[in-house]
Write a protein that holds these residues in place. Structure first.
Motif, PDB file in Angstrom:
ATOM      1  N   LYS A  92       0.701  -1.231   0.085  1.00 42.74           N
ATOM      2  CA  LYS A  92      -0.095   0.088  -0.013  1.00 42.74           C
ATOM      3  C   LYS A  92       0.779   1.164   0.052  1.00 42.74           C
ATOM      4  CE  LYS A  92      -4.322  -1.445   1.991  1.00 42.74           C
ATOM      5  NZ  LYS A  92      -5.192  -1.760   2.996  1.00 42.74           N
ATOM      6  N   GLN A  93       1.910   1.332   0.297  1.00 43.40           N
ATOM      7  CA  GLN A  93       2.964   2.250   0.319  1.00 43.40           C
ATOM      8  C   GLN A  93       2.994   3.087  -0.855  1.00 43.40           C
ATOM      9  OE1 GLN A  93       6.247   3.403  -0.224  1.00 43.40           O
ATOM     10  NE2 GLN A  93       6.023   5.038   1.445  1.00 43.40           N
ATOM     11  N   PRO A  94       2.738   4.432  -0.932  1.00 47.14           N
ATOM     12  CA  PRO A  94       2.611   5.099  -2.144  1.00 47.14           C
ATOM     13  C   PRO A  94       3.618   4.932  -3.197  1.00 47.14           C
ATOM     14  CG  PRO A  94       1.998   6.634  -0.395  1.00 47.14           C
ATOM     15  CD  PRO A  94       2.420   5.329   0.087  1.00 47.14           C
ATOM     16  N   PRO A 101      -8.612   5.096  -6.138  1.00 51.00           N
ATOM     17  CA  PRO A 101      -9.939   4.941  -4.851  1.00 51.00           C
ATOM     18  C   PRO A 101      -9.747   6.185  -4.138  1.00 51.00           C
ATOM     19  CG  PRO A 101      -8.143   3.475  -4.620  1.00 51.00           C
ATOM     20  CD  PRO A 101      -7.819   4.228  -5.947  1.00 51.00           C
ATOM     21  N   GLY A 102      -9.977   7.116  -4.156  1.00 52.91           N
ATOM     22  CA  GLY A 102      -9.584   8.296  -3.292  1.00 52.91           C
ATOM     23  C   GLY A 102     -10.243   9.623  -4.038  1.00 52.91           C
ATOM     24  N   GLY A 106      -4.735  16.922  -9.845  1.00 53.34           N
ATOM     25  CA  GLY A 106      -4.256  15.579 -10.007  1.00 53.34           C
ATOM     26  C   GLY A 106      -3.542  14.978  -8.669  1.00 53.34           C
ATOM     27  N   THR A 107      -3.702  15.782  -7.798  1.00 52.51           N
ATOM     28  CA  THR A 107      -3.000  15.091  -6.551  1.00 52.51           C
ATOM     29  C   THR A 107      -4.222  14.435  -5.608  1.00 52.51           C
ATOM     30  OG1 THR A 107      -1.469  16.853  -6.147  1.00 52.51           O
ATOM     31  CG2 THR A 107      -1.988  15.665  -4.129  1.00 52.51           C
ATOM     32  N   ILE A 108      -3.729  12.870  -5.275  1.00 50.19           N
ATOM     33  CA  ILE A 108      -4.677  12.397  -4.558  1.00 50.19           C
ATOM     34  C   ILE A 108      -4.625  12.826  -3.046  1.00 50.19           C
ATOM     35  CG2 ILE A 108      -5.323  10.043  -3.457  1.00 50.19           C
ATOM     36  CD1 ILE A 108      -3.976   8.985  -6.055  1.00 50.19           C
ATOM     37  N   GLU A 137      -2.346  10.034   1.591  1.00 51.97           N
ATOM     38  CA  GLU A 137      -2.596  11.473   1.623  1.00 51.97           C
ATOM     39  C   GLU A 137      -1.649  12.461   0.989  1.00 51.97           C
ATOM     40  OE1 GLU A 137      -3.807  13.198   5.744  1.00 51.97           O
ATOM     41  OE2 GLU A 137      -4.162  11.329   6.317  1.00 51.97           O
ATOM     42  N   SER A 138      -2.235  13.200   0.054  1.00 51.32           N
ATOM     43  CA  SER A 138      -1.343  13.920  -0.490  1.00 51.32           C
ATOM     44  C   SER A 138      -0.230  13.600  -1.242  1.00 51.32           C
ATOM     45  CB  SER A 138      -0.757  15.197   0.395  1.00 51.32           C
ATOM     46  OG  SER A 138      -1.609  15.800   0.843  1.00 51.32           O
TER      47      SER A 138
END
Ligand code: ZN
Length: 386
Positions: free
Chosen positions: A115-117, A150-151, A157-159, A168-169
């Motif tokens: 899951k780590q970005p 999914p967010g 275009g920043t999640i 986050e961000s």
């Protein structure tokens, strides 16, 4: 100068309109394009000439004629370029390569156990690279990358927030553009799912439809009056985080008793774990074999989903609700409980003429919507919204 500017603008608009007609209704003759658009024949001929020069339209054979010389027919050049469509799920990355009409020419699915970005981004890049290697030769090559996530995504275009990925961000659009040097479009996966169904799937004839994405979480893409409704800040549709149990469990979003804690694939698998089941496919197998606990789990999920859907129906009065996401695989067991609860809990006036269906593109609603995003950004980059 003002006049010149206006003429230039009008030409761009007209060119977009001509291309859109040929794309959606070809084969057409120049005379038919003129009739359908209301533009005079000279204008149409000039614009078609440009579109042929742009490799976006080509001429073929002879069409039907009511007498006299037979007209040459115009076609949309769907293989003038290819688009990449991506769905970044919580547990998978699905990528497709499509032509400009949304036909899939290559597809890859990668289960995601991180899951780590930065790790997820690295796998995403590998998937896209592998797909690009499979692209056929074409005049434009790859025209862009579209991605559904999914967010919540902001205008740059920043999640901003993806609770189920715990992100986050994360500036995904910019990072992908830097990596590939291609235009990137990005949106919430439920929004792109709604677009996919509207453009290529079960939503083609409906202008007021709500697409419910039921996977690890629950989101919705809202199309009203034929257009995606985004809300004031672009964050509309988070139906999964509306409360349905006042004193319910704490959700990853900070609220309590959210719909997705009861009516998602995530919720389903949490409960299935006590039955020794650890995947959605296994649960489906059990249900197919008639196992009562599996059937009961789907029934309960369908009932909670029905409550969420009844709330949507009363709020928006849509003509069509489409259930998509991973949960399309459980249509056989969800259909009845969903319909029953909707009958019990929605207002009769709102229900009249309403259809509830499952997404016809199945697992491809979001990737095809994402690809379409990239395609429309390419084809209509000069388009002016009227
Ligand atoms: Zn929540």
């Amino acid at each position: 100068m003002q006049t010149t500017g206006d003429q230039f603008l009008v030409k761009k608009i007209n060119k977009s309109i001509v291309l859109e007609k040929i794309r959606t209704e070809s084969p057409l003759s120049r005379a038919q394009v003129s009739e359908l658009t209301g533009l005079n024949k000279g204008t149409v001929s000039a614009l078609v000439g440009e579109l042929i020069g742009d490799h976006l339209v080509y001429e073929i054979g002879l069409g039907q004629s009511s007498g006299g010389r037979k007209p040459v027919m115009l076609h949309f050049h769907k293989t003038a370029g290819y688009a990449v469509g991506i769905e970044l799920g919580v547990t998978f990355i699905l990528t497709v390569l499509t032509d400009l009409e949304g036909h899939i020419v290559a597809e890859q699915r990668l289960p995601l156990d991180v899951k780590q970005p930065d790790e997820v981004f690295e796998r995403l890049v590998q998937q896209v690279r592998a797909l690009l290697d499979r692209a056929p030769q074409s005049p434009y090559g790859i025209i862009g990358i579209g991605i559904g996530v999914p967010g919540i995504v902001d205008a740059s275009g920043t999640i901003l927030f993806a609770p189920n990925l715990q992100w986050e961000s994360f500036p995904l659009k910019i990072k992908l553009e830097q990596e590939f040097g291609l235009p990137v479009t990005i949106d919430n996966e439920a929004n792109v799912g709604a677009l996919g169904e509207k453009q290529y799937g079960a939503g083609q004839t409906s202008d007021d439809l709500i697409y419910l994405s039921v996977s690890t979480g629950v989101g919705s893409g809202i199309i009203l009056g034929g257009r995606l409704f985004r809300g004031a800040s672009g964050f509309s549709g988070e139906i999964g985080h509306t409360s349905i149990e006042v004193n319910g469990r704490r959700c990853s979003c900070g609220n309590r008793g959210c719909l997705e804690l009861y009516a998602s694939e995530g919720a389903l698998l949490e409960q299935a774990a006590s039955m020794g089941i650890d995947s959605f496919d296994q649960l489906v197998e059990r249900a197919e074999a008639g196992a009562p606990e599996a059937l009961q789990l789907f029934r309960q999920t369908g009932e909670y989903l029905g409550i969420g859907i009844a709330n949507i129906i009363n709020s928006f009065n849509p003509g069509l609700i489409l259930i998509g996401g991973q949960m399309v695989g459980a249509e056989a067991w969800l259909r009845n409980p969903v319909q029953r609860v909707v009958r019990q809990r929605s207002l009769p006036y709102h229900r009249e003429g309403l259809e509830i269906r499952f997404a016809s593109l199945k697992m491809h609603s979001a990737v095809l919507g994402a690809a379409y995003y990239a395609i429309s950004a390419f084809l209509y980059k000069d388009r002016v919204t009227l």
